[in-house]
Design an enzyme around this catalytic site. Structure first.
Site, mmCIF file in Angstrom:
data_model
loop_
_atom_site.group_PDB
_atom_site.id
_atom_site.type_symbol
_atom_site.label_atom_id
_atom_site.label_comp_id
_atom_site.label_asym_id
_atom_site.label_seq_id
_atom_site.Cartn_x
_atom_site.Cartn_y
_atom_site.Cartn_z
ATOM 1 N N HIS A 121 13.690 9.257 18.272
ATOM 2 C CA HIS A 121 12.973 8.042 17.854
ATOM 3 C C HIS A 121 13.857 6.796 17.867
ATOM 4 O O HIS A 121 13.506 5.789 17.271
ATOM 5 C CB HIS A 121 12.359 8.262 16.468
ATOM 6 C CG HIS A 121 11.324 9.336 16.449
ATOM 7 N ND1 HIS A 121 11.050 10.121 15.348
ATOM 8 C CD2 HIS A 121 10.489 9.779 17.434
ATOM 9 C CE1 HIS A 121 10.083 10.983 15.649
ATOM 10 N NE2 HIS A 121 9.744 10.801 16.910
ATOM 11 N N CYS A 129 16.901 -7.686 23.452
ATOM 12 C CA CYS A 129 15.989 -8.789 23.727
ATOM 13 C C CYS A 129 14.881 -8.302 24.656
ATOM 14 O O CYS A 129 15.154 -7.663 25.685
ATOM 15 C CB CYS A 129 16.745 -9.948 24.377
ATOM 16 S SG CYS A 129 15.662 -11.279 24.958
ATOM 17 N N THR A 190 12.560 18.832 8.082
ATOM 18 C CA THR A 190 11.417 18.243 8.777
ATOM 19 C C THR A 190 10.166 19.054 8.491
ATOM 20 O O THR A 190 10.209 20.292 8.451
ATOM 21 C CB THR A 190 11.634 18.165 10.296
ATOM 22 O OG1 THR A 190 10.424 17.719 10.932
ATOM 23 C CG2 THR A 190 12.055 19.490 10.898
#
Length: 243
Positions: A121, A129, A190
């Site tokens: 992730h 940018c 998790t």
């Protein structure tokens, strides 16, 4: 718990191609809040649900509001690696652990010394940018106000995978390769509720699956070893070669 720690130690001693697949629970012991626990971000009150704020659509349409939440809740530069991060780095150095596959974006595995870290992730420590692609570090976004802009005028976007966005194809491919080659897969911290990340477990064809998580997961029944204790406490009791 001692018996289960002994079983985990035996598995680690026996095999030298281990892969770790981890989530938010690995970092909660370092003081970083998770999303789905009783006091996680989803249970806190904001004008919009965190899942909405952390979406691609919200980022584009409410960029300033996104960054208010992002700076407040996602940028934690005071957290330090805990026993789980440190032991995984030791296991890699000892030649036991071949990869850490993480859903976290906090860089704590790297801070602990792990070198082969696949960040499904992304990372809050990378920002680019959207117009020219120039890189900006953690502190640039942390210390900015409103919407952070590049010197070219483009918006600086964190290199994290928002809801509605695709995972990086190269990271996915490397993760599939590591899991499919592994002798042992340790799943830790998790709930295995976030897809497509959780589906990577299906590629495992090795000898043993270990699940270390306080809450139930969909893989509990198929695990060769199930430990329902805090992951830092578990790994603090594991020895690496030479200890």
């Amino acid at each position: 718990m001692k018996d289960k720690i002994a079983q985990l130690q035996e598995i680690i001693d026996q095999y030298d191609n281990i892969v770790f697949f981890g989530g938010a629970g690995v970092s909660t012991e370092s003081g970083i809040p998770d999303f789905r626990s009783q006091d996680g971000l989803y249970h806190q009150k904001y004008d919009f649900p965190p899942e909405t704020i952390l979406s691609h659509t919200f980022f584009l349409n409410n960029t300033e509001e996104f960054f208010k939440f992002y700076r407040d809740k996602m940028l934690c530069d005071t957290a330090k690696p805990n026993a789980a991060h440190l032991k995984l780095a030791e296991l890699e150095k000892a030649g036991k652990l071949k990869a850490v596959i993480t859903q976290n974006i906090d860089n704590l595995h790297q801070m602990a010394g792990s070198r082969k870290v696949l960040e499904l992730h992304g990372s809050v420590y990378r920002n680019y940018c959207m117009r020219c692609g120039k890189f900006y570090d953690f502190s640039y976004v942390k210390n900015s106000t409103g919407v952070p802009y590049c010197e070219c005028g483009g918006v600086v976007k964190p290199d994290v995978v928002l809801y509605e966005e695709m995972l990086d194809s190269t990271t996915l491919a490397e993760s599939v390769d590591a899991i499919s080659r592994a002798q042992v897969l340790i799943i830790g911290g998790t709930s295995l509720a976030v897809y497509p990340a959780a589906s990577l477990i299906d590629y495992f064809r090795g000898e043993a699956i270990v699940v270390i998580n306080k809450a139930p997961t969909p893989r509990d029944r198929s695990a060769d070893l199930l430990i329902k204790d805090p992951i830092g406490q578990v790994f603090s009791q594991i020895r690496t070669e030479g200890e």
